[in-house]
Design an enzyme around this catalytic site. Structure first.
Site, PDB file in Angstrom:
ATOM      1  N   HIS A 297      -6.893   2.192   2.251  1.00  0.00           N
ATOM      2  CA  HIS A 297      -6.129   2.842   3.354  1.00  0.00           C
ATOM      3  C   HIS A 297      -7.256   4.129   3.526  1.00  0.00           C
ATOM      4  CE1 HIS A 297      -2.930   3.444   5.879  1.00  0.00           C
ATOM      5  NE2 HIS A 297      -3.414   4.444   6.415  1.00  0.00           N
TER       6      HIS A 297
ATOM      7  N   ASN B 261     -13.760  10.209  -1.015  1.00  0.00           N
ATOM      8  CA  ASN B 261     -14.610   9.074  -1.796  1.00  0.00           C
ATOM      9  C   ASN B 261     -14.110   7.463  -0.820  1.00  0.00           C
ATOM     10  OD1 ASN B 261     -15.315  10.375  -3.892  1.00  0.00           O
ATOM     11  ND2 ASN B 261     -13.012  10.159  -4.752  1.00  0.00           N
TER      12      ASN B 261
ATOM     13  N   GLN C 123      -9.556  13.522   0.931  1.00  0.00           N
ATOM     14  CA  GLN C 123      -8.605  14.272   0.343  1.00  0.00           C
ATOM     15  C   GLN C 123      -9.164  15.686   0.842  1.00  0.00           C
ATOM     16  OE1 GLN C 123      -7.601  13.345  -4.496  1.00  0.00           O
ATOM     17  NE2 GLN C 123      -8.755  11.457  -4.182  1.00  0.00           N
TER      18      GLN C 123
ATOM     19  N   CYS D 206       0.392   3.387   2.975  1.00  0.00           N
ATOM     20  CA  CYS D 206       0.776   2.771   4.826  1.00  0.00           C
ATOM     21  C   CYS D 206       2.166   3.665   5.402  1.00  0.00           C
ATOM     22  CB  CYS D 206       0.736   0.896   4.899  1.00  0.00           C
ATOM     23  SG  CYS D 206      -0.924   0.405   5.222  1.00  0.00           S
TER      24      CYS D 206
ATOM     25  N   SER E  36      -9.731   4.351  -5.239  1.00  0.00           N
ATOM     26  CA  SER E  36      -8.623   3.160  -5.837  1.00  0.00           C
ATOM     27  C   SER E  36      -7.341   2.166  -4.643  1.00  0.00           C
ATOM     28  CB  SER E  36      -7.628   3.747  -6.582  1.00  0.00           C
ATOM     29  OG  SER E  36      -7.049   4.282  -6.016  1.00  0.00           O
TER      30      SER E  36
ATOM     31  N   HIS F 273      -8.673   7.664   3.772  1.00  0.00           N
ATOM     32  CA  HIS F 273      -7.826   8.569   3.392  1.00  0.00           C
ATOM     33  C   HIS F 273      -8.586   9.433   2.884  1.00  0.00           C
ATOM     34  CE1 HIS F 273      -7.852   6.797  -0.188  1.00  0.00           C
ATOM     35  NE2 HIS F 273      -7.532   7.665  -0.947  1.00  0.00           N
TER      36      HIS F 273
ATOM     37  N   CYS G 173       0.752  -0.941   0.430  1.00  0.00           N
ATOM     38  CA  CYS G 173       0.226  -0.204  -0.155  1.00  0.00           C
ATOM     39  C   CYS G 173       1.342   1.605  -0.064  1.00  0.00           C
ATOM     40  CB  CYS G 173      -1.379   0.124   1.150  1.00  0.00           C
ATOM     41  SG  CYS G 173      -1.687   1.431   1.317  1.00  0.00           S
TER      42      CYS G 173
ATOM     43  N   HIS H 130      -4.211   0.333   8.151  1.00  0.00           N
ATOM     44  CA  HIS H 130      -4.664   0.215   6.764  1.00  0.00           C
ATOM     45  C   HIS H 130      -6.323  -1.119   6.670  1.00  0.00           C
ATOM     46  CE1 HIS H 130      -4.713  -0.624   2.674  1.00  0.00           C
ATOM     47  NE2 HIS H 130      -5.048  -1.931   2.713  1.00  0.00           N
TER      48      HIS H 130
HETATM   49  O1  LIG Z   1      -8.083  11.230  -6.705  1.00  0.00           O
HETATM   50  P1  LIG Z   1      -7.985   9.265  -6.769  1.00  0.00           P
HETATM   51  O2  LIG Z   1      -8.620   8.763  -5.703  1.00  0.00           O
HETATM   52  O3  LIG Z   1      -7.291   8.575  -7.349  1.00  0.00           O
HETATM   53  O4  LIG Z   1      -9.531   9.538  -7.741  1.00  0.00           O
HETATM   54  C1  LIG Z   1     -10.805   9.911  -7.197  1.00  0.00           C
HETATM   55  O5  LIG Z   1     -11.391  10.695  -6.669  1.00  0.00           O
HETATM   56  C2  LIG Z   1     -11.047  11.791  -7.893  1.00  0.00           C
HETATM   57  C3  LIG Z   1     -11.313  13.344  -7.243  1.00  0.00           C
HETATM   58  O6  LIG Z   1     -12.991  13.079  -6.698  1.00  0.00           O
HETATM   59  C4  LIG Z   1     -12.081  11.390  -9.445  1.00  0.00           C
HETATM   60  O7  LIG Z   1     -11.580  12.667 -10.092  1.00  0.00           O
HETATM   61  C5  LIG Z   1     -11.126  10.308  -9.666  1.00  0.00           C
HETATM   62  O8  LIG Z   1     -11.908  10.352 -10.901  1.00  0.00           O
HETATM   63  C6  LIG Z   1     -11.711   9.298  -8.796  1.00  0.00           C
HETATM   64  O9  LIG Z   1     -10.858   7.793  -9.402  1.00  0.00           O
END
Ligand SMILES: O=P(O)(O)O[C@H]1O[C@H](CO)[C@@H](O)[C@H](O)[C@H]1O
Ligand SMILES: O=P(O)(O)O[C@H]1O[C@H](CO)[C@@H](O)[C@H](O)[C@H]1O
Lengths: 364, 364
Positions: B178, B167, B182, B55, B175, B180, B52, B122
Site C-alpha cells: 500500500h 521504503n 514514514q 487500506c 512490508s 506509504h 491490508c 492500495h
Molecule cells: O517500519 P517498517 O516499514 O516495518 O520497516 C522497514 O523500515 C524501517 C525504517 O527504515 C527499517 O528499520 C526496517 O528494517 C524496514 O523493514
C-alpha cells in the site's frame, strides 16, 4: 519513578571505531513481519558440481580452467574491480579556486582482486570444515598478505591495503555457494579502514593506550557481550553493533596483521572461527549468511599506521528472527542513522547459550 | 600513451556531503550475474485489499481502525522505534577517567514515528498518482513538520529532527505494498544529517558560499549528470553516487525545509517527483524499488543549523541491470568502501533518455 531500561527503552550508542551512532529500539523486536522472505536453505548440494566455475578441474567464466586443487586455491578475480595497470589520471589542479577541483575530487585506483576457494568440496562451509582446513585458509591469507607486500616493496606494485572478506549466502550477494572468500588489494586505504586508523590514533593520543587494549579489558570484565574466548582471541557483539547478530573477533594482545600470526594463533583463530560459525548456523538452523572480513595494518606499514593497527574481524550477518526473516537497513538507516531491534546484550546472550561444538546438521 | 578513461578505468570519487569515498569500477558491469534474483513485479493487485492494514476502513495490527480516508492519511506508527515518554537515562559521568564512560557512550532517544498513507488506493505508487495527489503528500509533510515544530516549541516535546522517508518495494524492506511513507521524529539529529550539516558549515567557512549553490551551478553547466530540471529543482545522479541509479533532487535556490515551500514549489516538486519515478519505472519496466527521503533543517532551527541547511532529497534504488538483478552493498562495501559498477554519468544518461511523461503500464 521508573528506571531507564536498556532492554526496552530507545537509546543511541556511539561507535568509537567509525565515529558514528546507532539507534537501538529494543521494543521494536515485537513488530510482526509481513515483508520479503529469504529463500530457505536446502542442505543437499553435491560435493562436486559440474556447472560450478570454482570446483576443481572446471572451466571458469572467462575461459581458464581450475587445477585439481585439494586444499585452498587462490586465483585472480576474472572480473576484478581494480587492475594493476591503467593510464595515469592527470589532474588539472593549477586553478585552486576552480569549482570543479573543489567539488569533483577524484583519485585513480589500481590494484588486484583475488578469489580464495576455501575447499575443493562444493558443499562445505566454514563451520563444517576441519580446524586444520581452516588453518589452511589462514595460511592462504597470510601468504597472500606477505606476497603482495613484497611485490609492493620490491617491484613497486600499487598495493597498499589488502581487504580480505567473505560474502556468504545469497542474501549477502554471493553468487556461487562454493565456499570461497575474496581479497581486494588497492593502492589506497579503503574508507572504513582509514576511519578506524584515525580513531585509533586519536584514542592513543588522548589516552596513551590502545583503544582495543581498553576495549578487550572491559568486555572481559563485563562479560555481557562476550560470546567466545580462548588464549588469543575474544568474540563479542560490539556495544555499538548495527546488524542483529553482528560480532567482532579481536586479538587479545596487540597483533597488527595476519602476517604476524604464529602457528598457535592460527590454530586459535581457526578454532574460534569454527565455534562462532557453528553457533551462527545453530541459531536459526540454517546456513547463516554474513559478510565478514579482516581489518589489519596496511601492507608494509610503518610508524603510526603500524602502531595503531590491531588485528580484528567483523561479521555482519543480516538475519533477525529466523532463517527467512532478515533486517533491512533501508530508509531511516540510509537517510538518518543505523537502527537495530534487539540489544547487543540480548544478541550476545543468545549466541553465548548456543552449542558451538556440534553443528545442527550433525545432530540430525 | 593511453589516456585515463573514466568510463572504463577504476577510480575513487569523494562525497563532500558525507566526507567519504566511493570506488567506481565501470568495467565490472560486464560481470555475469548468477546470484539472487528479486521477485518479478506483478502489476495486478486490487485497489482495495481487505487484508491490508493500511487500506481505508480496515483494522490495524494493534487494534485501531483506519477512517474512510480519501486523500493522504497520517497516523502514529504502531511499532514506533522511539516513544515520546520514557524514564530518564541517568549517567554516571562523575569519574571522567572511567573506561566505561570512555568506550560505552550512550544517549536516551525519545520522539515519535508516523506512517503517511499516500493514497486510499492500495495499488497506486507515486509515478501513477496525479500531480495534485502528490501535492497532497507534500502538504502532509509540510503540516507534520510545522505541527511537530510547534509541539516542540510550545509543549517542550522531544522533537528536534523530522526524517521523512519512503521504503518502496520488498527489496527495500517494505512490508506492505500500500503506497506509504514514514516520518520518524527524534530528539537528536541523526548521524547522516548531522554529518551533512557539518560539511555544509565547513564548506561555507572555507569558501564563503553554500556547497549546494556551487554544486547546482556546476551540474547545470556540465549537464552530464543532469536528469531533470524545472524552475525550482534539479534532479542529478550525484558525482559521488553509490547506488547504481541513485539520484538527488535539489532545490535551485536556498530553501532550508519543506516548511518554506509555497504553492508553486509544491507543484514543481510534485511534477519532478512524478517524472523521476516514471523514468525509474520505465528503466526496467517494473515498479522500481528504492528508499528515498528528505534532508532539511532541524525543527525550529536557528543560526548555523538554519543557514547551513538546504532542502534536498536522496533516492537510493538497488536495481542494477534488470527488474530482478540488484546491486549488493556487502563484503568489500561494508568492510572497505562502497563500490559501484557503472559511472554516475552512464546512469544519468540512461535516465535522461527515458520517457518521463508516460508510464510503461499506460503504454501497454
Ligand atoms: O517500519 P517498517 O516499514 O516495518 O520497516 C522497514 O523500515 C524501517 C525504517 O527504515 C527499517 O528499520 C526496517 O528494517 C524496514 O523493514
Ligand atoms: O564479487 P562477487 O562475489 O561477484 O560480488 C559480490 O561481492 C562484491 C564485493 O563485496 C560486491 O561488490 C557485489 O555487489 C556482490 O554481489
Amino acid at each position: 519513578a521508573q528506571e531507564f531500561d536498556f532492554s526496552d527503552n530507545s537509546h543511541r550508542r556511539y561507535n568509537p571505531l567509525t565515529d558514528s551512532w546507532v539507534l537501538v529500539s529494543p521494543h521494536r523486536a515485537k513488530r510482526p513481519w509481513l515483508g520479503q522472505q529469504e529463500a530457505a536453505y536446502k542442505p543437499n548440494s553435491p560435493a562436486y558440481d559440474p556447472k560450478c566455475y570454482l570446483c576443481p578441474g572446471n572451466n571458469r567464466a572467462t575461459g581458464g580452467q581450475n587445477p585439481e586443487y585439494e586444499s585452498t586455491y587462490i586465483f585472480p578475480n576474472d572480473y576484478a574491480a581494480v587492475k594493476i595497470e591503467q593510464p595515469p589520471l592527470l589532474q588539472n589542479d593549477s586553478d585552486k579556486d576552480n569549482l570543479k577541483n573543489r567539488l569533483f575530487k577524484v583519485q585513480s585506483v589500481r590494484g588486484n582482486c583475488f578469489v580464495i576457494c576455501f575447499s575443493p568440496k562444493h558443499n562445505l562451509t566454514i563451520p563444517q570444515m576441519k580446524e586444520s582446513d581452516l588453518v589452511n585458509i589462514i595460511n592462504a591469507w597470510q601468504n597472500l598478505n606477505n606476497d603482495l607486500a613484497k611485490e609492493a616493496r620490491e617491484n613497486h606494485k600499487p598495493f597498499k591495503y589488502l581487504q580480505i572478506f567473505e560474502n556468504k549466502g545469497t542474501a549477502m550477494g554471493c553468487s556461487n555457494l562454493h565456499p570461497h572468500g575474496q581479497a581486494w588489494c588497492l593502492e589506497s586505504i579503503p574508507s572504513e579502514v582509514s576511519q578506524e586508523l584515525k580513531s585509533f590514533g586519536k584514542y592513543k593520543h588522548e589516552h596513551k593506550t590502545d583503544l582495543f587494549a581498553d576495549y578487550v579489558k572491559l568486555e572481559l570484565e563485563e562479560k555481557r557481550r562476550l560470546v567466545l574466548e580462548n588464549e588469543s582471541f575474544i568474540v563479542v557483539v560490539p556495544y555499538w553493533a548495527i546488524w542483529p547478530f553482528e560480532t567482532m573477533i579481536v586479538s587479545k594482545k596487540k597483533i597488527s596483521s595476519v602476517s604476524q600470526f604464529d602457528h598457535t594463533m592460527k590454530k586459535e583463530l581457526a578454532s574460534i572461527l569454527k565455534q562462532l560459525t557453528i553457533k551462527y548456523d545453530n541459531l536459526f538452523e540454517t546456513s547463516f549468511p554474513y559478510s565478514m572480513g579482516i581489518h589489519q595494518a596496511p601492507l608494509n606499514a610503518a610508524g603510526d599506521e603500524l602502531h595503531n593497527s590491531w588485528f580484528h574481524m567483523h561479521f555482519y550477518p543480516p538475519l533477525l528472527r529466523s532463517a527467512t526473516v532478515r533486517k533491512f537497513l533501508v530508509g531511516f538507516e540510509l537517510l538518518g542513522e543505523p537502527q537495530r531491534d534487539l540489544t547487543p546484550e540480548q544478541a550476545a546472550e543468545k549466541l553465548r547459550n548456543l552449542d558451538g561444538k556440534t553443528h545442527y546438521l550433525d545432530k540430525l
